[in-house]
Design an enzyme around this catalytic site. Sequence first.
Site, mmCIF file in Angstrom:
data_model
loop_
_atom_site.group_PDB
_atom_site.id
_atom_site.type_symbol
_atom_site.label_atom_id
_atom_site.label_comp_id
_atom_site.label_asym_id
_atom_site.label_seq_id
_atom_site.Cartn_x
_atom_site.Cartn_y
_atom_site.Cartn_z
ATOM 1 N N ASN A 1 3.069 2.971 4.755
ATOM 2 C CA ASN A 1 2.112 3.608 3.662
ATOM 3 C C ASN A 1 0.791 3.981 4.732
ATOM 4 O O ASN A 1 0.175 3.047 4.923
ATOM 5 C CB ASN A 1 1.722 2.618 2.667
ATOM 6 C CG ASN A 1 0.541 3.004 1.947
ATOM 7 O OD1 ASN A 1 0.064 4.120 1.930
ATOM 8 N ND2 ASN A 1 -0.017 2.019 1.185
ATOM 9 N N LYS B 1 -1.755 5.240 3.866
ATOM 10 C CA LYS B 1 -3.153 5.455 3.227
ATOM 11 C C LYS B 1 -3.668 6.629 3.613
ATOM 12 O O LYS B 1 -3.165 7.699 3.845
ATOM 13 C CB LYS B 1 -3.714 4.191 3.671
ATOM 14 C CG LYS B 1 -2.963 2.824 3.338
ATOM 15 C CD LYS B 1 -3.528 1.907 3.351
ATOM 16 C CE LYS B 1 -2.740 0.486 3.042
ATOM 17 N NZ LYS B 1 -3.302 -0.698 2.679
ATOM 18 N N HIS C 1 -0.636 0.842 -6.446
ATOM 19 C CA HIS C 1 -1.173 0.330 -5.553
ATOM 20 C C HIS C 1 -2.372 -0.331 -5.871
ATOM 21 O O HIS C 1 -3.351 0.281 -6.456
ATOM 22 C CB HIS C 1 -1.321 1.136 -4.329
ATOM 23 C CG HIS C 1 -1.545 0.471 -2.956
ATOM 24 N ND1 HIS C 1 -2.674 -0.242 -2.739
ATOM 25 C CD2 HIS C 1 -0.659 0.252 -1.973
ATOM 26 C CE1 HIS C 1 -2.642 -0.823 -1.349
ATOM 27 N NE2 HIS C 1 -1.473 -0.458 -0.976
ATOM 28 N N GLU D 1 -4.903 -0.753 -4.409
ATOM 29 C CA GLU D 1 -6.377 -0.029 -3.871
ATOM 30 C C GLU D 1 -6.431 1.088 -5.154
ATOM 31 O O GLU D 1 -7.676 1.657 -5.229
ATOM 32 C CB GLU D 1 -6.150 0.869 -2.668
ATOM 33 C CG GLU D 1 -6.393 -0.523 -1.399
ATOM 34 C CD GLU D 1 -5.571 -0.109 -0.177
ATOM 35 O OE1 GLU D 1 -5.024 1.156 0.107
ATOM 36 O OE2 GLU D 1 -5.398 -0.919 0.540
ATOM 37 N N GLU E 1 2.854 -7.282 -3.763
ATOM 38 C CA GLU E 1 1.859 -7.011 -2.700
ATOM 39 C C GLU E 1 0.575 -7.980 -3.041
ATOM 40 O O GLU E 1 -0.189 -7.408 -3.929
ATOM 41 C CB GLU E 1 1.178 -5.691 -2.440
ATOM 42 C CG GLU E 1 2.484 -4.799 -1.903
ATOM 43 C CD GLU E 1 1.971 -3.399 -1.065
ATOM 44 O OE1 GLU E 1 1.968 -3.577 0.028
ATOM 45 O OE2 GLU E 1 0.749 -2.859 -1.656
ATOM 46 N N GLY F 1 -4.149 -5.954 4.443
ATOM 47 C CA GLY F 1 -4.927 -5.545 5.322
ATOM 48 C C GLY F 1 -5.944 -6.758 5.900
ATOM 49 O O GLY F 1 -6.914 -6.529 6.444
ATOM 50 N N SER G 1 -0.158 -7.004 5.120
ATOM 51 C CA SER G 1 -0.162 -7.688 6.661
ATOM 52 C C SER G 1 1.236 -7.993 7.281
ATOM 53 O O SER G 1 1.126 -8.789 8.223
ATOM 54 C CB SER G 1 -0.998 -8.980 6.622
ATOM 55 O OG SER G 1 -2.501 -8.630 6.208
ATOM 56 N N GLY H 1 1.422 -1.047 5.634
ATOM 57 C CA GLY H 1 0.349 -0.406 5.768
ATOM 58 C C GLY H 1 -0.306 -0.294 7.294
ATOM 59 O O GLY H 1 0.351 0.716 7.882
ATOM 60 N N GLY H 2 -1.150 -0.817 7.821
ATOM 61 C CA GLY H 2 -1.918 -0.962 9.034
ATOM 62 C C GLY H 2 -0.979 -0.739 10.250
ATOM 63 O O GLY H 2 -0.664 0.319 11.055
HETATM 64 P P1 PGA Z 1 -1.107 -3.764 5.047
HETATM 65 O O1 PGA Z 1 -1.261 -2.806 3.819
HETATM 66 O O2 PGA Z 1 0.378 -3.765 5.685
HETATM 67 O O3 PGA Z 1 -2.036 -3.058 5.873
HETATM 68 O O4 PGA Z 1 -1.666 -4.984 4.656
HETATM 69 C C1 PGA Z 1 -0.101 -2.889 2.895
HETATM 70 C C2 PGA Z 1 -0.169 -2.133 1.707
HETATM 71 O O5 PGA Z 1 -1.366 -1.532 1.289
HETATM 72 O O6 PGA Z 1 0.619 -1.213 1.369
#
Ligand code: PGA
Length: 245
Positions: free
Chosen positions: A6, A8, A94, A96, A163, A169, A206, A227-228
Amino acid sequence: MYFIANWKMFGDIKSLNSLNKVLKFLRLKNSNKFRLIYCPPYTLLNLFHKKIKNSNIELGAQNCHQEEISGPFTGSISSKMLKKIGAKYVIIGHSENRAVGETNLIINKKIESSLRSGLKIIFCIGETLQQKRKKHTHKVLLEQVSKGLKGIKKLNNVIFAYEPVWSIGTGIIPKSNDLKKTIVFLRKNLLKRFGLKNPKILYGGSVNPKNVRNFKELNVIDGFLVGGASQDSKKFIDIVKKTFN
Ligand code: PGA
């Protein structure tokens, strides 16, 4: 095992070059043990589609509008448009997006219309830190699942991504025991309420090459929403490698 990147709101034309490493890895590995899915921002979907043609990488989007048919919705993208451009998956719910007003009702409509468009859903659920502190995790998950999936038929095309919001994050991950309990709880309830015998449930929050094996060893997770760490091809490949060795 699913590995979903992802990206983002990150990435530009140049960042497509980072895929070369992943494509090379896939050519060498040629494994049927895992699926690799990239969800770049809308602006890169078309370029991604061209770049990953003839590879095992699949394409997904990060969201869509709840109406699948085109209409006067400024700034939005429909699930049909995504399907036409080559996406097979779409992330819905998600945290966010929930944080900026996406309700369970909207999520339900998005899932319904995306399924009608022929997309598979990566359905995100998870509790906030406050909800966790109040010990409301299970209650919140049940509500998100039952409202999000209300009236939905093609549940086999829904992949669940648990999640915890407080883990996204932050570098903070759930205790193994807690995570296992939550996933088992979800499996039990998806069977009881929806008759889902073997739902795909991923973990997100994470995930990195150092912690991924701990998650895998719980033996209840079908993959990861990353994500990251997915924006760095080396790290993303390492996550796949570490999961299996
Ligand atoms: P992250 O994000 O791996 O950066 O924690 C995961 C996500 O938002 O799907």
